[in-house]
Design a protein around this motif. Structure first.
Motif, PDB file in Angstrom:
ATOM      1  N   LEU A   6      -3.517   6.677   1.202  1.00  0.00           N
ATOM      2  CA  LEU A   6      -3.144   5.451   1.892  1.00  0.00           C
ATOM      3  C   LEU A   6      -4.354   4.746   2.493  1.00  0.00           C
ATOM      4  O   LEU A   6      -4.321   3.542   2.728  1.00  0.00           O
ATOM      5  CB  LEU A   6      -2.114   5.764   2.978  1.00  0.00           C
ATOM      6  N   ARG A  59       0.825  -1.202   0.000  1.00  0.00           N
ATOM      7  CA  ARG A  59       0.000   0.000   0.000  1.00  0.00           C
ATOM      8  C   ARG A  59       0.862   1.256   0.000  1.00  0.00           C
ATOM      9  O   ARG A  59       0.590   2.219  -0.720  1.00  0.00           O
ATOM     10  CB  ARG A  59      -0.938   0.001   1.218  1.00  0.00           C
ATOM     11  N   VAL A  60       1.904   1.241   0.827  1.00  0.00           N
ATOM     12  CA  VAL A  60       2.769   2.418   0.929  1.00  0.00           C
ATOM     13  C   VAL A  60       3.524   2.657  -0.376  1.00  0.00           C
ATOM     14  O   VAL A  60       3.692   3.813  -0.808  1.00  0.00           O
ATOM     15  CB  VAL A  60       3.742   2.258   2.113  1.00  0.00           C
ATOM     16  N   TYR A  89       0.168   0.933  11.145  1.00  0.00           N
ATOM     17  CA  TYR A  89      -0.797   1.395  10.154  1.00  0.00           C
ATOM     18  C   TYR A  89      -2.165   1.450  10.810  1.00  0.00           C
ATOM     19  O   TYR A  89      -2.624   0.469  11.399  1.00  0.00           O
ATOM     20  CB  TYR A  89      -0.826   0.455   8.943  1.00  0.00           C
TER      21      TYR A  89
END
Length: 280
Positions: free
Chosen positions: A45, A34-35, A63
């Motif tokens: 994000l 995702r990052v 997260y």
């Protein structure tokens, strides 16, 4: 005493965050993927990235989005993340991560966030980096096309409901879930064996980085179970993953799912650790 602090990371912290994530590429594949796509901007994000600093240096991450995920977090960092989570209030649908840190995180949050709908305390993390020599991949397993969403969605909903215990179509009518399925289909990471317009086996590569990827959503139609489709199907998905996505392939599975664990071992996956999930 060494000074410690936590704060929400900003886009300028990206390189430092990636350095932490890359310490454990298999364990962190979901968040890393995702990052790498969205950076650290919370809007892109889908949540905040919290950083825990010791002596002015970033040491651990958490997260905080639809899932709360501790990353490379020792006990002191976990306590700091728990304090921040308590102050913010629960906004996630689950806590998931390496078993040790997630166990402590839930112990600290349970008095305020509990009770959970379900706690899965030990979910073996399994990994492989090669194809099995004695398994012939199912030749009918292929990538799902974008025009086949109506074919794959019923199987995805059935898998999710069976696995999580609630339907993904509840709440927003399934809009977010359909968007996620469409994202994986569009990326060429959704696979299935279809017979007569019906899915009999499916799986997705849910997280992908250049270093490691993670298979998820493995499902066999109940009418076809016991025929070895999970073994040959997984071999087929594994072949795609190793050839097109990453050199290391992982997944995690509920410890009580004995047939699935046996099937994954048959394909060559080995247990290298454990995750824990807390479902709300």
């Amino acid at each position: 005493m060494t000074q410690t602090t936590t704060r929400v990371l900003e886009p300028g912290d990206l390189d430092a965050a990636l350095e932490i994530l890359e310490r454990e590429p298999v364990h962190n594949a979901f968040v890393t993927s995702r990052v790498q796509v969205a950076g650290l901007d919370p809007w892109r994000l889908g949540g905040e990235m919290w950083g825990w600093y010791e002596g002015g240096r970033l040491r651990s991450l958490c997260y905080a989005g639809a899932n709360l995920v501790p990353i490379c977090a020792g006990p002191e960092a976990v306590r700091a993340f728990a304090d921040r989570a308590r102050r913010a209030g629960r906004r996630c649908s689950s806590i998931v991560g390496p078993a040790d840190s997630t166990t402590l995180l839930w112990k600290l949050l349970e008095p305020n966030w509990g009770p959970a709908r379900e706690v899965r305390a030990h979910q073996p993390l399994m990994v492989t980096d090669r194809m099995p020599e004695d398994i012939t991949p199912n030749p009918y397993v292929r990538r799902i096309r974008k025009d086949e969403m109506d074919v794959i969605m019923p199987a995805c909903v059935a898998m999710f409901t069976e696995e999580v215990g609630v339907s993904p179509m509840a709440g927003d009518g399934g809009l977010l879930y359909q968007a996620r399925v469409a994202e994986l289909v569009g990326a060429g990471r959704s696979f299935a064996h279809i017979e007569g317009g019906k899915v009999v086996f499916k799986a997705e590569i849910g997280a992908a980085t250049p270093t490691a990827c993670q298979i998820q959503g493995v499902w066999v139609d109940p009418a076809y179970r016991g025929q070895g489709l999970s073994v040959t199907g997984m071999a087929a998905v594994l072949r795609y993953a190793l050839a097109d996505v990453a050199p290391v392939v992982s997944l995690y599975v509920n410890d009580y799912n004995t047939p699935a664990r046996a099937a994954y071992r048959r394909v060559g996956f080995e247990e290298v650790g454990a995750f824990m999930s807390v479902l709300f």
